[in-house]
Design a protein around this motif. Structure first.
Motif, PDB file in Angstrom:
ATOM      1  N   ASN A 163       0.692  -1.190  -0.064  1.00  0.00           N
ATOM      2  CA  ASN A 163       0.103  -0.017   0.050  1.00  0.00           C
ATOM      3  C   ASN A 163       0.711   1.341   0.098  1.00  0.00           C
ATOM      4  OD1 ASN A 163      -2.108  -1.778   0.015  1.00  0.00           O
ATOM      5  ND2 ASN A 163      -3.062  -1.031   1.955  1.00  0.00           N
TER       6      ASN A 163
ATOM      7  N   SER B 214      -5.040  -0.815   6.862  1.00  0.00           N
ATOM      8  CA  SER B 214      -4.224  -0.974   5.808  1.00  0.00           C
ATOM      9  C   SER B 214      -3.839  -2.722   5.423  1.00  0.00           C
ATOM     10  CB  SER B 214      -2.693  -0.544   6.011  1.00  0.00           C
ATOM     11  OG  SER B 214      -1.744  -1.069   5.425  1.00  0.00           O
TER      12      SER B 214
ATOM     13  N   GLY C  66      -0.901   3.392   5.764  1.00  0.00           N
ATOM     14  CA  GLY C  66      -2.314   3.243   6.276  1.00  0.00           C
ATOM     15  C   GLY C  66      -2.306   3.787   7.601  1.00  0.00           C
TER      16      GLY C  66
END
Length: 475
Positions: free
Chosen positions: A44, A269, A418
């Motif tokens: 991510n 996340s 995240g």
């Protein structure tokens, strides 16, 4: 062909180059594909996110009730995943620490050993041969990896051959357009902390207490014959790609340890253990060391080491600014690190001025979501509450949210992995007393310098070291 611990196991085939690296050229190749490696470590973090507030979507009310209930299951988790003593087998959870190329960052991840039975075909010889395995090291050196190995209980060794881990696109989720082929696992050889060559099998030693350590090998014959430089030793792993000339990932000066605590948190996340969709509760096994008023958490968020400070009054804090990934996005962003947050109604945003995440600890439980101490009191519906720590989100000193993100640019944009909240760290029942009674690092020989894994290093070692009982950054 049996594996002899610490000796060269498989000669190189066409796919493996065991000549001494020209690391000036090789480093350029690695830098070109470092984004590929980073996908495997932190999916991510590849997208640039604007550091605007995000809506909590009612998470505030839900967390206040469900988290305390989930924390009651910590002891069950610890018992179920606690590593057995060697005589009982080696199945269980472990923590793996490793250093990056420059030696200035230590990553950390967890893996599991499980009993198995089967054979794999090894093509490192001119004639392919079969290797019989009885254990699988799941997620060893790479999330999603299934590394086959043979555990010899009598010899106390885990023998890991050079092996193909599978296609990068289908097995490990690589989404790029380039045809990069399969990922191959092998051990890497270092000299004085500098990687030199790869293409070797790895042997891990199983100690009587169930802990593991890497066999650094005996290359005396190869050194005498001029086939290997003086001081060569097995140091870690190297993943190379069969389709292109380059590395997928690597880790040097590795150390393996058994977890002794459970870290709990909620995250948005997938890279931090969540689902990537909404808030998810994560229970992650970690290894905790105590350096007198400072806990060193291995496998923190599943990606790196982190320090938690505490005092004798029951207060603890997680300092922000600690680096969480090796990838440098360059100025003005830099590396991903722990970043504080602010609350604005039902929204949350990054607060780069916040110094720490504050909390409380008692009897081996460190909680970062209880935010205010109250004497006995009755709430509006008449329910009586005993004195204790409760959370109140309008207390700016105890905002229980934080982020893993880079620094911002002039427009406030940043790279982010995240959001995280409601973190706690629960020491295993058997380890509470031992960890609470801190072992001061200065009890060691003050002339010896250690890396974060407790291993002695040379005076020229660069990075974070333990020197005279304190962490020092050497540049």
């Amino acid at each position: 062909m049996p594996i002899v611990p610490g000796r060269k196991i498989w000669n190189s085939g066409k796919a493996i180059n065991t000549n001494i690296f020209n690391f000036i050229i090789m480093k350029k190749t690695l830098l070109m594909i470092v984004a590929t490696m980073f996908v495997a470590l932190a999916v991510n973090a590849q997208t640039k996110h604007i550091a605007q507030p995000v809506t909590l979507n009612g998470e505030k009310a839900m967390l206040s009730t469900s988290y305390s209930q989930s924390a009651q299951g910590i002891n069950t988790i610890a018992k179920a995943s606690k590593v057995a003593h060697a005589e009982d087998g080696i199945a269980g959870d472990y923590i793996l620490d490793f250093q990056n190329w420059a030696g200035d960052f230590t990553g950390s991840m967890s893996f599991t050993i499980e009993d198995a039975e089967g054979t794999i075909v090894l093509d490192q010889y001119e004639d392919s041969t079969e290797f019989t395995y009885n254990v699988i090291l799941r997620d060893f050196t790479l999330a999603g990896a299934e590394v086959k190995a043979f555990y010899d209980a009598e010899q106390g060794t885990i023998e890991i051959p050079v092996q193909d881990l599978g296609d990068a696109k289908t097995v490990f989720g690589y989404t790029g357009d380039q045809e990069i082929g399969d990922i191959v696992f092998s051990a890497v050889v270092c000299v004085d902390g500098t990687p030199k060559t790869y293409g070797y099998g790895m042997v891990i030693l199983v100690n009587e207490d169930g802990s593991l350590s890497i066999d650094k090998g005996d290359f005396s014959e190869e050194i005498a014959a001029g086939e290997m430089p003086e001081g060569a030793y097995i140091s870690g792993w190297y993943h190379y790609l069969t389709g292109i000339s380059g590395a997928w990932s690597y880790g040097f000066e590795i150390a393996v340890m058994a977890p002794n605590a459970t870290m709990n948190y909620r995250t948005t996340s997938a890279a931090l253990g969540g689902t990537g969709s909404g808030w998810a509760l994560v229970n992650k096994r970690v290894y905790v060391e105590n350096f007198e008023n400072e806990l060193l958490i291995h496998n923190f968020l599943g990606i790196a080491l982190a320090s938690v400070m505490y005092d004798d009054e029951g207060n603890c804090m997680l300092p922000f600014g600690q680096e969480m990934d090796d990838h440098d996005y360059e100025e003005p962003y830099g590396r991903l690190r722990l970043v504080g947050c602010y609350l604005d109604g039902n929204s949350i945003g990054r607060d780069y001025d916040k110094e720490s995440l504050n909390g409380f600890w008692k009897d081996g439980l460190y909680e970062f979501y209880k935010t205010e101490y109250k004497e006995a009191w009755d709430d509006e519906d008449g329910t009586h509450h005993d004195a204790g720590n409760y959370f109140v989100d309008d207390d700016e000193n105890y905002v229980r949210y934080f982020s893993v993100a880079s620094g911002p640019d002039a427009d406030g944009a940043a790279y982010g992995m995240g959001w995280v909240c409601n973190m706690s760290i629960q020491l295993d029942p058997d380890d509470v007393d031992g960890i609470a009674n801190a072992t001061v690092a200065t009890e060691k020989n003050n002339s010896v310098v250690y890396n974060l894994m407790g291993q002695p290093v040379s005076k020229s070692f660069k990075g974070i070291v333990i020197e005279n009982g304190k962490k020092v950054v050497r540049k």
